[in-house]
Motif scaffolding. Structure first.
Motif, PDB file in Angstrom:
ATOM      1  N   ARG A  11       0.850  -1.368  -0.062  1.00 24.00           N
ATOM      2  CA  ARG A  11      -0.034  -0.134   0.102  1.00 24.00           C
ATOM      3  C   ARG A  11       0.883   1.365   0.063  1.00 24.00           C
ATOM      4  O   ARG A  11       0.417   2.332   0.170  1.00 24.00           O
ATOM      5  N   ASN A  66       3.100   8.321  -1.200  1.00 21.55           N
ATOM      6  CA  ASN A  66       1.535   8.172  -1.231  1.00 21.55           C
ATOM      7  C   ASN A  66       1.333   6.963  -0.686  1.00 21.55           C
ATOM      8  O   ASN A  66       1.872   6.023  -0.579  1.00 21.55           O
ATOM      9  N   SER A 121      -5.202   6.679  -4.229  1.00 25.22           N
ATOM     10  CA  SER A 121      -4.064   6.845  -3.325  1.00 25.22           C
ATOM     11  C   SER A 121      -4.189   8.170  -2.576  1.00 25.22           C
ATOM     12  O   SER A 121      -4.901   9.104  -3.253  1.00 25.22           O
ATOM     13  N   ILE A 170      -1.641   3.927  -0.995  1.00 22.30           N
ATOM     14  CA  ILE A 170      -2.618   3.425  -1.926  1.00 22.30           C
ATOM     15  C   ILE A 170      -3.830   3.079  -0.940  1.00 22.30           C
ATOM     16  O   ILE A 170      -3.972   2.426   0.060  1.00 22.30           O
TER      17      ILE A 170
END
Length: 333
Positions: free
Chosen positions: A282, A300, A307, A302
């Motif tokens: 993620r 970022n 995201s 996700i």
């Protein structure tokens, strides 16, 4: 910390809304936890809920919430509300988690001596939409309001902070307000940036701006070897996380005392959350490197089909080359 459990009957659903095999006799149980050890007992059900949520919210998922409680929870009066119900497919089996709402109790609201529950929003939390199971969201929300109205709830007011106003949850919330004839008001409303990918990436950026960025990139490449890289599954994730923390601390945030490295709790939160994200695939990290050294990095997280842009950092030494903007353009590409 003590646990409280309260069971409420679901609001009778219409025939149209009812799931196959569901009866009016199904019950919603509200479980309220106060301590870290108690929270960990819910992780398996919590992760299943996050994967089947009406609206995704990484900030309220277990892998990000637990580090936040560890880092910032001691100074707040927190209540963690878990809403369970029997599985309609296996009524005699294990209960399923249908809702999760972390709350902060305050004894004043806008200078008034009123006790209020607010969606918990720590310093690194950008969204407070609660996790509700998609097929039981309305019933879970109704059970939450029943708990609020019962004597077990110590607050007289509920404040939903930082929720999306164009999503399904907001619609359900308005429906619940109308059903209960609640007195409500919106104290704040603002727009939030949203990037939607297109097949022609960067279509919304003017040709003049693109030309200027290409010119800056060419000048920067003349200094040394320039490369854009992304965190891959076989990379040293710990090194990426450390590089990001150090790069952010080297700039104005470090001088201002607002960098992740400025306080142990903030650094610990980010390291734990990023590690948890890596384990679940993620975490998305990008870097712009000059001669092998990162001069801009972006992080970022996700969530669902998209995201959340968490943080970006750059080396102020190269600010005239706009390394952060160059990296954002690479993110778009």
């Amino acid at each position: 910390m003590p646990r409280t459990e309260t069971t409420f009957a679901d609001r009778p659903s219409t025939k149209k809304d009812r799931l196959p095999g569901e009866s009016h006799e199904s019950k919603m149980t509200v479980v309220v936890e106060r301590g870290m050890d108690a929270l960990k007992e819910h992780v398996e059900a919590w992760e299943d809920l996050a994967g089947n949520a009406l609206e995704p919210n990484i900030f309220y998922e277990a892998w990000m919430m637990l580090p936040a409680v560890e880092a910032f929870g001691a100074v707040e009066e927190l209540y963690f509300v878990f809403i369970y119900a029997p599985d309609v497919k296996r009524p005699s089996g294990k209960r399923i988690l249908c809702g999760f709402l972390p709350l902060e109790l305050s004894h004043r609201y806008k200078k008034l001596p009123v006790t209020v529950f607010s969606s918990w929003k720590h310093i690194h939390c950008f969204l407070c939409t609660p996790l509700l199971r998609v097929e039981r969201a309305q019933e879970a929300l109704a059970a939450f309001f029943e708990w609020l109205a019962a004597y077990e709830s110590p607050a007289q007011l509920m404040e939903f902070r930082s929720i999306t106003a164009d999503g399904v949850f907001h619609k359900f919330l308005i429906d619940e307000f109308n059903q209960r004839a609640c007195l409500t008001f919106s104290s704040d409303r603002y727009n939030r940036a949203l990037f939607k990918p297109r097949s022609n990436a960067g279509a919304g950026i003017s040709g003049r701006h693109k030309k200027e960025l290409r010119r800056i990139q060419t000048r920067l490449a003349a200094i040394g070897a320039l490369e854009y890289v992304a965190l891959e599954s076989d990379a040293d994730a710990e090194a990426w996380i450390n590089d990001f923390i150090q790069l952010e601390a080297s700039g104005w945030k470090g001088k201002d005392g607002s960098a992740l490295a400025s306080e142990a709790a903030h650094r610990s939160f980010f390291e734990s959350a990023a590690t948890g994200a890596i384990e679940r695939d993620r975490l998305m990290m990008l870097a712009l490197r000059l001669n092998g050294k990162p001069i801009a990095m972006k992080c970022n997280f996700i969530s669902g089909g998209g995201s959340f842009a968490f943080k970006i950092a750059f080396d102020g030494t190269y600010s005239r080359y706009s390394p952060g903007m160059l990296l954002e353009m690479e993110n778009i590409r």
